[in-house]
Design a protein around this motif. Structure first.
Motif, mmCIF file in Angstrom:
data_model
loop_
_atom_site.group_PDB
_atom_site.id
_atom_site.type_symbol
_atom_site.label_atom_id
_atom_site.label_comp_id
_atom_site.label_asym_id
_atom_site.label_seq_id
_atom_site.Cartn_x
_atom_site.Cartn_y
_atom_site.Cartn_z
ATOM 1 N N MET A 61 46.917 14.176 -5.068
ATOM 2 C CA MET A 61 45.604 14.623 -4.609
ATOM 3 C C MET A 61 44.924 13.487 -3.864
ATOM 4 O O MET A 61 44.942 12.336 -4.301
ATOM 5 C CB MET A 61 44.760 15.039 -5.819
ATOM 6 C CG MET A 61 43.362 15.479 -5.496
ATOM 7 S SD MET A 61 42.490 15.990 -7.013
ATOM 8 C CE MET A 61 40.860 16.287 -6.339
ATOM 9 N N GLN A 65 39.320 14.593 -1.810
ATOM 10 C CA GLN A 65 39.197 15.937 -2.366
ATOM 11 C C GLN A 65 38.367 15.959 -3.648
ATOM 12 O O GLN A 65 37.951 17.025 -4.095
ATOM 13 C CB GLN A 65 40.586 16.516 -2.642
ATOM 14 C CG GLN A 65 41.400 16.774 -1.389
ATOM 15 C CD GLN A 65 42.808 17.243 -1.712
ATOM 16 O OE1 GLN A 65 43.630 16.479 -2.227
ATOM 17 N NE2 GLN A 65 43.082 18.505 -1.433
ATOM 18 N N ASP A 67 35.506 14.458 -3.934
ATOM 19 C CA ASP A 67 34.097 14.290 -3.568
ATOM 20 C C ASP A 67 33.266 15.453 -4.105
ATOM 21 O O ASP A 67 33.583 16.626 -3.882
ATOM 22 C CB ASP A 67 33.973 14.217 -2.043
ATOM 23 C CG ASP A 67 32.555 13.882 -1.595
ATOM 24 O OD1 ASP A 67 31.851 13.171 -2.340
ATOM 25 O OD2 ASP A 67 32.158 14.339 -0.503
ATOM 26 N N HIS A 69 32.920 16.278 -7.230
ATOM 27 C CA HIS A 69 33.487 16.880 -8.435
ATOM 28 C C HIS A 69 33.296 15.964 -9.647
ATOM 29 O O HIS A 69 32.834 14.829 -9.542
ATOM 30 C CB HIS A 69 34.972 17.180 -8.227
ATOM 31 C CG HIS A 69 35.224 18.288 -7.258
ATOM 32 N ND1 HIS A 69 35.224 19.616 -7.618
ATOM 33 C CD2 HIS A 69 35.473 18.254 -5.911
ATOM 34 C CE1 HIS A 69 35.473 20.361 -6.560
ATOM 35 N NE2 HIS A 69 35.624 19.570 -5.507
#
Length: 220
Positions: A61, A65, A67, A69
């Motif tokens: 990942m 990606q 950001d 969360h």
């Protein structure tokens, strides 16, 4: 580029490169409980973290990606009061159960297993054995055979529900009396013992041979 996210309950702002993996950034920021050097292809699961409560392989990942969360690593759980990067009241029930059941061997996959189990127990406080096996199947383990980790998760789940669990035996229970030869043993290397009724029982105790070390040859 900059990303803003929540890691273990704390707001973080990190500068990253577009191609940085989440695994690389987490370890760069000091979260060494996230393991690296496994497959780095998203297959072994040793680098798993929780993204919004769900396990993901951080090696597969991009950090970008994540950001916006919420991330959890093994450092979010409890630790011994006198150890670790933060002071807590003690180990999380999952961590304690892994210790008590002997589910930790080499320990490389343990953080990912515990996080995967936490994601299950957060949603399913009373899981079946099949559910536990399913959630742990995403983390490869070559040591335990999965039996003890499954026992550990079920034990922790019961404790977290407030149930009483039986203590783990620190030492093996003695063999039944019928298994133990009666009478006095003759010698330390084997011999005979006399059972009730005059029956002679012969036991052979193997010797352990050690190979003498070869003399060290000096080089000129």
């Amino acid at each position: 580029m900059k990303i803003d996210l929540t890691v273990n309950g704390e707001q973080k702002s990190w500068l990253i490169s577009p191609g940085d993996t989440l695994l690389a950034v987490l370890r760069r920021e000091g979260f060494f409980g996230v393991k690296f050097g496994g497959c780095e292809k998203g297959e072994c699961g040793a680098c798993a973290v929780l993204l919004d409560g769900r396990p993901v392989n951080s090696c597969g990942m991009l950090a970008a990606q994540a950001d916006g969360h919420r991330l959890e690593t093994i450092e979010a759980l409890g630790q011994h009061p006198d150890q670790g990067w933060k002071k807590t009241e003690g180990l999380h029930p999952l961590q304690q159960a892994f210790v008590e059941t002997g589910a930790i061997q080499c320990g490389y996959c343990t953080p990912a297993m515990i996080l995967a189990a936490k994601s299950l127990l957060d949603e399913t406080p009373d899981p079946s054995e099949a559910q536990v096996r399913d959630v742990l199947s995403g983390v490869l383990c070559r040591c335990t055979g999965y039996e003890k980790p499954v026992q550990a998760v079920l034990r922790a789940a019961a404790q977290m529900r407030g149930e009483m669990v039986a203590p783990i035996q620190a030492t093996p229970e003695p063999a039944p009396e019928s298994w133990q030869p009666s009478g006095d043993r003759v010698g330390d290397e084997g011999g005979e013992s006399v059972a009730p009724g005059g029956t002679v029982q012969t036991r052979v105790m193997p010797k352990i041979w050690t190979v003498p070390q070869s003399p060290v040859r000096s080089r000129v």
